[in-house]
Design an enzyme around this catalytic site. Structure first.
Site, PDB file in Angstrom:
ATOM      1  N   TYR A  51      42.092  25.762  42.123  1.00  0.00           N
ATOM      2  CA  TYR A  51      41.810  27.275  42.092  1.00  0.00           C
ATOM      3  C   TYR A  51      40.847  27.725  41.243  1.00  0.00           C
ATOM      4  CZ  TYR A  51      42.137  32.187  41.655  1.00  0.00           C
ATOM      5  OH  TYR A  51      41.969  33.578  41.738  1.00  0.00           O
ATOM      6  N   ASN A 107      45.387  39.502  34.365  1.00  0.00           N
ATOM      7  CA  ASN A 107      46.501  39.368  35.357  1.00  0.00           C
ATOM      8  C   ASN A 107      46.599  40.893  35.985  1.00  0.00           C
ATOM      9  OD1 ASN A 107      46.979  37.323  33.654  1.00  0.00           O
ATOM     10  ND2 ASN A 107      48.998  37.225  34.612  1.00  0.00           N
TER      11      ASN A 107
END
Ligand code: UFG
Length: 330
Positions: free
Chosen positions: A145, A174
């Site tokens: 990823y 995040n």
């Protein structure tokens, strides 16, 4: 007109709301493999938003959009984003995230569209050699990823030199929370992220929330991350577009709050904000989790004038309200 790929997804849909509020006209391009038509419909109630269903892996799909609309700039979210899945099935990530983006960039060059804001990730840094992580930190991803996103960053640098295509790479930490009016929100199937998993565990038949390891070398033994609110993050995309229009220069920025919070800190904050005792189980570490990862976001603050305005409590409150709504949609 601004093309938003992946506009039916989590961060994309919040950015569409921000851009509508800034007076932009939007066309969303999304395969709806992970995005949701209900999200597109919610956005169309808010402003002038066109929708084209298509897949970036098929260059004809994206070519049709550029021939139909006059696209001034692209904000590119469309991607798969599960780190664990990318280890099991790297081909899916390279085909979609990397090759799909190459199709998009080639189409942009063909139609003389020279501005793109790209969703990159702190996963391009891999296991941090130091924290807070700044933009000069070596990029050494540890998952396909992360590599699929880093490859796009590299391709974009070459496309700037060769074709004058200017790109802003936003490396998110995040992302958390949702639209304060809950018109759109975080809707992943399966859900793997911390705050939605804590929140989901408080609903009826929700699974017990699990902390993945409390034996890390951190003050309370759990991993540390930097949780940036999605509405704040959306604003960074607007600022990045403004920068491209004014400066016509490529650049890259970390997007985080510069505050590191442990899993246990977030869990306790959820109990407090939601005023609930939440059941929790400590289990083994999850593969590939870095011990501590948080941003030095000085560059985005000084260059784009961005600053985080919302707190982790705001993110938890909106994540919970959205989950209440999602329970009725499912
Ligand atoms: N965690 C739990 N229980 C859960 C979910 C998460 O304990 O049910 C922990 C994780 O182990 C980790 C922390 O909470 O320590 C945060 O996990 P998330 O899955 O919410 O987020 P990640 O930090 O793993 O992933 C985020 C982005 C990815 C990106 C990655 C880069 O979602 O897209 O950061 O490290 F690739």
């Amino acid at each position: 007109m601004i093309l938003v790929t992946g506009g039916a997804g989590y961060i994309g849909s919040h950015t569409v709301i921000n851009l509508i509020n800034a007076g932009e006209k939007i066309v969303i391009f999304d395969s709806l493999e992970n995005g949701h038509i209900e999200i597109v419909q919610a956005l169309q109630k808010i402003g002038d938003v066109k929708f084209e269903k298509g897949d970036l892996r098929n260059i004809d799909d994206i070519d049709k959009v550029f021939s139909k609309y006059d696209i001034e700039a692209v904000v590119h979210f469309a991607a798969f984003a599960l780190v664990g899945e990318s280890v099991e099935n790297p081909a899916k990530y390279y085909r979609n995230n990397t090759f799909g983006t190459l199709n998009l960039l080639d189409t942009m060059v063909k139609y003389n569209c020279k501005k793109i804001v790209f969703s990159s990730t702190c996963a391009t840094y891999g296991n941090p050699q130091y924290v807070p992580v700044d933009e000069k930190h070596p990029q050494a991803p540890i998952s396909p990823y992360g590599t699929s996103k880093l490859m796009v960053e590299m391709i974009m640098k070459d496309y700037d030199k060769a074709y004058g295509l200017k790109s802003i790479k936003l490396r998110y930490f995040n992302v958390a929370g949702c639209d304060k009016n809950c018109r759109v929100g975080e809707w992943h199937e399966p859900e793997t992220h911390l705050i939605p998993n804590i929140v989901k565990s408080t609903f009826g038949e929700g699974k017990v929330f699990k902390i993945f390891g409390d034996d890390y070398n951190t003050p309370d033994g759990t991993c540390i991350r930097d949780y940036v609110n999605v509405e704040d993050l959306a604003e960074a995309h607007r600022l990045a577009l403004e920068y491209l229009r004014k400066e016509n220069k490529s650049n890259e920025f970390n997007l985080g709050t510069e505050q590191g919070d442990s899993v246990k800190t977030i869990f306790k904050a959820c109990e407090k904000v939601l005023d609930k005792k939440i059941e929790v189980e400590i289990t083994a570490r999850r593969d590939g989790d870095a011990e501590a990862l948080y941003a030095n976001a000085n560059k985005v603050k000084t260059t784009l004038g961005w600053k985080p305005l919302r707190t982790i409590e705001d993110s938890i409150t909106t994540a919970y309200k959205w989950e209440e709504k999602l329970q009725t949609l499912l």
